[in-house]
Write a protein that holds these residues in place. Structure first.
Motif, PDB file in Angstrom:
ATOM      1  N   VAL A 126      -8.760  20.590  -9.393  1.00 49.88           N
ATOM      2  CA  VAL A 126      -9.764  19.414  -9.838  1.00 49.88           C
ATOM      3  C   VAL A 126     -10.439  18.536  -8.505  1.00 49.88           C
ATOM      4  CG1 VAL A 126      -7.707  17.723  -9.645  1.00 49.88           C
ATOM      5  CG2 VAL A 126     -10.799  17.102 -11.543  1.00 49.88           C
ATOM      6  N   LEU A 127      -9.688  18.728  -7.380  1.00 46.28           N
ATOM      7  CA  LEU A 127     -10.002  18.081  -6.624  1.00 46.28           C
ATOM      8  C   LEU A 127     -11.057  19.278  -5.614  1.00 46.28           C
ATOM      9  CD1 LEU A 127      -7.067  16.717  -4.866  1.00 46.28           C
ATOM     10  CD2 LEU A 127      -9.288  15.485  -5.945  1.00 46.28           C
ATOM     11  N   SER A 128     -11.754  19.662  -4.491  1.00 50.37           N
ATOM     12  CA  SER A 128     -12.820  21.087  -3.994  1.00 50.37           C
ATOM     13  C   SER A 128     -11.317  20.474  -2.592  1.00 50.37           C
ATOM     14  CB  SER A 128     -14.115  20.824  -3.457  1.00 50.37           C
ATOM     15  OG  SER A 128     -13.526  19.183  -2.328  1.00 50.37           O
ATOM     16  N   ASP A 129     -11.600  22.273  -2.502  1.00 50.04           N
ATOM     17  CA  ASP A 129     -11.450  22.128  -0.893  1.00 50.04           C
ATOM     18  C   ASP A 129     -11.308  20.846  -0.102  1.00 50.04           C
ATOM     19  OD1 ASP A 129     -10.092  24.582  -1.594  1.00 50.04           O
ATOM     20  OD2 ASP A 129     -11.030  26.030  -0.212  1.00 50.04           O
ATOM     21  N   LYS A 130     -12.486  20.586   0.192  1.00 49.31           N
ATOM     22  CA  LYS A 130     -12.228  19.074   1.119  1.00 49.31           C
ATOM     23  C   LYS A 130     -12.303  18.233   0.432  1.00 49.31           C
ATOM     24  CE  LYS A 130     -16.985  17.283   3.301  1.00 49.31           C
ATOM     25  NZ  LYS A 130     -18.288  17.363   3.387  1.00 49.31           N
ATOM     26  N   GLU A 131     -12.345  17.719  -1.016  1.00 46.84           N
ATOM     27  CA  GLU A 131     -11.473  16.465  -0.643  1.00 46.84           C
ATOM     28  C   GLU A 131     -10.065  16.521  -0.884  1.00 46.84           C
ATOM     29  OE1 GLU A 131     -14.617  16.398  -5.116  1.00 46.84           O
ATOM     30  OE2 GLU A 131     -13.608  17.278  -4.779  1.00 46.84           O
ATOM     31  N   SER A 132      -9.634  18.029  -1.446  1.00 43.47           N
ATOM     32  CA  SER A 132      -8.059  17.516  -0.556  1.00 43.47           C
ATOM     33  C   SER A 132      -7.619  17.796   0.580  1.00 43.47           C
ATOM     34  CB  SER A 132      -7.650  19.311  -1.357  1.00 43.47           C
ATOM     35  OG  SER A 132      -6.068  19.339  -1.131  1.00 43.47           O
TER      36      SER A 132
ATOM     37  N   HIS B  62       0.617  -1.349  -0.062  1.00 39.68           N
ATOM     38  CA  HIS B  62      -0.311  -0.116  -0.241  1.00 39.68           C
ATOM     39  C   HIS B  62       0.399   1.061  -0.267  1.00 39.68           C
ATOM     40  CE1 HIS B  62      -3.127  -3.161   0.866  1.00 39.68           C
ATOM     41  NE2 HIS B  62      -2.295  -3.317   1.967  1.00 39.68           N
ATOM     42  N   SER B  63       2.115   1.416   0.419  1.00 37.69           N
ATOM     43  CA  SER B  63       3.105   2.815   0.133  1.00 37.69           C
ATOM     44  C   SER B  63       3.221   2.745  -1.093  1.00 37.69           C
ATOM     45  CB  SER B  63       4.535   1.487   1.132  1.00 37.69           C
ATOM     46  OG  SER B  63       5.119   1.024   0.588  1.00 37.69           O
ATOM     47  N   ASP B  64       2.891   1.955  -2.208  1.00 38.69           N
ATOM     48  CA  ASP B  64       3.133   2.682  -3.215  1.00 38.69           C
ATOM     49  C   ASP B  64       2.311   3.190  -3.758  1.00 38.69           C
ATOM     50  OD1 ASP B  64       5.428   1.686  -3.833  1.00 38.69           O
ATOM     51  OD2 ASP B  64       3.859   0.221  -5.464  1.00 38.69           O
ATOM     52  N   ARG B  65       0.541   3.357  -3.116  1.00 35.64           N
ATOM     53  CA  ARG B  65      -0.627   4.532  -3.682  1.00 35.64           C
ATOM     54  C   ARG B  65      -0.381   5.481  -2.429  1.00 35.64           C
ATOM     55  NH1 ARG B  65      -5.253   0.106  -3.356  1.00 35.64           N
ATOM     56  NH2 ARG B  65      -5.651  -0.206  -5.019  1.00 35.64           N
ATOM     57  N   ILE B  66       0.786   5.123  -2.024  1.00 30.23           N
ATOM     58  CA  ILE B  66       0.881   6.605  -0.660  1.00 30.23           C
ATOM     59  C   ILE B  66       1.553   7.789  -1.349  1.00 30.23           C
ATOM     60  CG2 ILE B  66       1.621   7.977   1.452  1.00 30.23           C
ATOM     61  CD1 ILE B  66      -0.795   7.029   2.135  1.00 30.23           C
ATOM     62  N   ARG B  67       3.253   6.698  -1.987  1.00 27.61           N
ATOM     63  CA  ARG B  67       3.503   7.991  -2.330  1.00 27.61           C
ATOM     64  C   ARG B  67       3.272   8.676  -3.888  1.00 27.61           C
ATOM     65  NH1 ARG B  67       7.013   3.956  -0.558  1.00 27.61           N
ATOM     66  NH2 ARG B  67       6.454   2.499  -2.631  1.00 27.61           N
ATOM     67  N   ALA B  68       2.126   8.260  -4.562  1.00 28.57           N
ATOM     68  CA  ALA B  68       1.646   7.911  -5.600  1.00 28.57           C
ATOM     69  C   ALA B  68       0.685   9.676  -5.551  1.00 28.57           C
ATOM     70  CB  ALA B  68       1.048   6.895  -6.126  1.00 28.57           C
ATOM     71  N   VAL B  69       0.059   9.380  -4.493  1.00 29.12           N
ATOM     72  CA  VAL B  69      -1.301  10.100  -3.518  1.00 29.12           C
ATOM     73  C   VAL B  69      -0.388  11.837  -3.497  1.00 29.12           C
ATOM     74  CG1 VAL B  69      -2.635  10.673  -1.978  1.00 29.12           C
ATOM     75  CG2 VAL B  69      -2.874   8.679  -2.598  1.00 29.12           C
ATOM     76  N   ARG B  70       0.947  11.406  -2.892  1.00 30.01           N
ATOM     77  CA  ARG B  70       1.662  12.521  -2.589  1.00 30.01           C
ATOM     78  C   ARG B  70       1.941  13.689  -4.101  1.00 30.01           C
ATOM     79  NH1 ARG B  70       5.496  10.842   2.510  1.00 30.01           N
ATOM     80  NH2 ARG B  70       5.538  13.563   2.289  1.00 30.01           N
ATOM     81  N   ARG B  71       2.552  12.538  -4.555  1.00 27.84           N
ATOM     82  CA  ARG B  71       3.702  13.239  -6.002  1.00 27.84           C
ATOM     83  C   ARG B  71       2.313  13.622  -6.590  1.00 27.84           C
ATOM     84  NH1 ARG B  71       5.767   8.013  -6.827  1.00 27.84           N
ATOM     85  NH2 ARG B  71       4.308   7.001  -7.748  1.00 27.84           N
ATOM     86  N   ASN B  72       1.139  13.210  -6.604  1.00 23.10           N
ATOM     87  CA  ASN B  72       0.437  14.385  -7.399  1.00 23.10           C
ATOM     88  C   ASN B  72      -1.310  14.808  -7.349  1.00 23.10           C
ATOM     89  OD1 ASN B  72       0.496  12.555 -10.702  1.00 23.10           O
ATOM     90  ND2 ASN B  72       0.198  11.300  -8.827  1.00 23.10           N
ATOM     91  N   LEU B  73      -0.643  14.958  -5.636  1.00 22.26           N
ATOM     92  CA  LEU B  73      -1.342  15.985  -4.753  1.00 22.26           C
ATOM     93  C   LEU B  73      -1.677  16.974  -5.458  1.00 22.26           C
ATOM     94  CD1 LEU B  73      -4.417  16.487  -2.946  1.00 22.26           C
ATOM     95  CD2 LEU B  73      -2.495  16.538  -0.803  1.00 22.26           C
ATOM     96  N   ASP B  74      -0.671  17.892  -4.878  1.00 21.22           N
ATOM     97  CA  ASP B  74      -0.076  19.354  -5.453  1.00 21.22           C
ATOM     98  C   ASP B  74      -0.739  19.513  -6.920  1.00 21.22           C
ATOM     99  OD1 ASP B  74       1.181  20.010  -3.729  1.00 21.22           O
ATOM    100  OD2 ASP B  74       2.538  19.886  -3.686  1.00 21.22           O
ATOM    101  N   ALA B  75      -0.410  19.119  -7.724  1.00 22.21           N
ATOM    102  CA  ALA B  75      -0.820  19.060  -9.761  1.00 22.21           C
ATOM    103  C   ALA B  75      -2.058  19.157  -9.622  1.00 22.21           C
ATOM    104  CB  ALA B  75       0.091  18.035  -9.661  1.00 22.21           C
ATOM    105  N   LEU B  76      -3.184  18.292  -9.052  1.00 21.56           N
ATOM    106  CA  LEU B  76      -4.896  18.551  -8.609  1.00 21.56           C
ATOM    107  C   LEU B  76      -4.986  18.776  -7.910  1.00 21.56           C
ATOM    108  CD1 LEU B  76      -5.203  14.372  -8.113  1.00 21.56           C
ATOM    109  CD2 LEU B  76      -4.963  15.677 -10.247  1.00 21.56           C
ATOM    110  N   ASN B  77      -3.990  19.782  -6.684  1.00 20.83           N
ATOM    111  CA  ASN B  77      -4.935  20.460  -6.489  1.00 20.83           C
ATOM    112  C   ASN B  77      -4.934  22.163  -7.405  1.00 20.83           C
ATOM    113  OD1 ASN B  77      -5.849  20.161  -4.105  1.00 20.83           O
ATOM    114  ND2 ASN B  77      -4.094  19.490  -2.949  1.00 20.83           N
TER     115      ASN B  77
END
Length: 247
Positions: free
Chosen positions: A26-32, A7-22
């Motif tokens: 594409v993400l609401s403030d609540k979703e982010s 599951h750590s690969d998923r966590i790393r993928a989320v962290r890599r892409n979160l700033d770009a999606l924000n």
């Protein structure tokens, strides 16, 4: 220590892409905030589980010290009673693994739910960059450098081009990460450059070309885009071939 391997690969993928999606909105403030909290929750429970034996030992020390301070005997019955109050570190590991895994899955699934929206959002940003670049090109492209822009009274326009080039570079970097993590369409075969540009054989900026001219050449000549599927890629290829045959 808990097992996070799956599951750590998923966590790393989320962290890599979160700033770009924000940045794309594409993400609401609540979703982010939800995604960030899930990632933090996973890391926090992992750290707690790593120290669970030390925590249990400290609790035991505190309980025994309290009895001794009160002058109470610590006999077999007292030891058994104290032991019953302590958690088993192995049980903590099981719970922590579940929390980590489900937090990772929830954060990833929230990002994955936005996958279909990403191409349109990215293409809209590229369209905005291209539209502004078309307006600025006649004024800025002939200039040699920032000093020339200042002398020509075009410092504002020069700065605008630098901002557009920086935004384009950020988008291209974000797209590479999104494709790496399967948040954007990735074809199974070589596309001949059509995965990145509608006209991949258009003008390319050279290494010796000034940065602003390289930006104009690539942003306007190649037309950055994000295709949704192979049908769109093939359509762009056919359009280019039709133009070449017509010429």
């Amino acid at each position: 220590m808990i097992n996070t391997r799956h599951h750590s690969d998923r966590i790393r993928a989320v962290r890599r892409n979160l700033d770009a999606l924000n940045g794309l909105g594409v993400l609401s403030d609540k979703e982010s905030a939800t995604v960030a909290a899930l990632v933090e929750q996973a890391h926090r429970v992992e750290a707690f589980a790593a120290n669970s034996e030390a925590v249990a030992a400290q609790i035991a020390q505190n309980e025994v010290a309290a009895l001794i301070d009160k002058g109470k005997p610590v006999d077999d019955a007292a030891v058994a009673q104290l032991a019953s109050k302590l958690f088993d570190p192995r049980a903590i590991d099981h719970v922590a693994e579940a929390v980590y895994a489900q937090s990772a899955a929830a954060a990833w699934n929230l990002l994955l739910s936005k996958r279909d929206q990403l191409p349109a959002m990215l293409n809209a940003r590229f369209d905005e960059i291209r539209t502004q670049a078309e307006v600025l090109e006649p004024k800025v492209r002939p200039l040699e450098d920032a000093s020339a822009a200042i002398r020509a009274g075009l410092a504002t326009e020069w700065a605008a081009v630098e901002d557009l080039a920086a935004e384009r570079a950020e988008l291209l970097t974000a797209i590479r990460e999104l494709r790496r993590d399967r948040l954007l369409f990735e074809p199974k075969r070589d596309t001949g450059g059509y995965l990145l540009a509608k006209h991949p054989h258009g003008a390319m900026g050279s290494a010796t070309m000034p940065a602003h001219r390289k930006f104009f050449a690539e942003a306007l000549g190649r037309v950055d885009w994000v295709p949704c599927n192979e049908d769109q890629i093939e359509a762009a290829r056919r359009d280019d071939e039709a133009v070449e045959n017509h010429v």
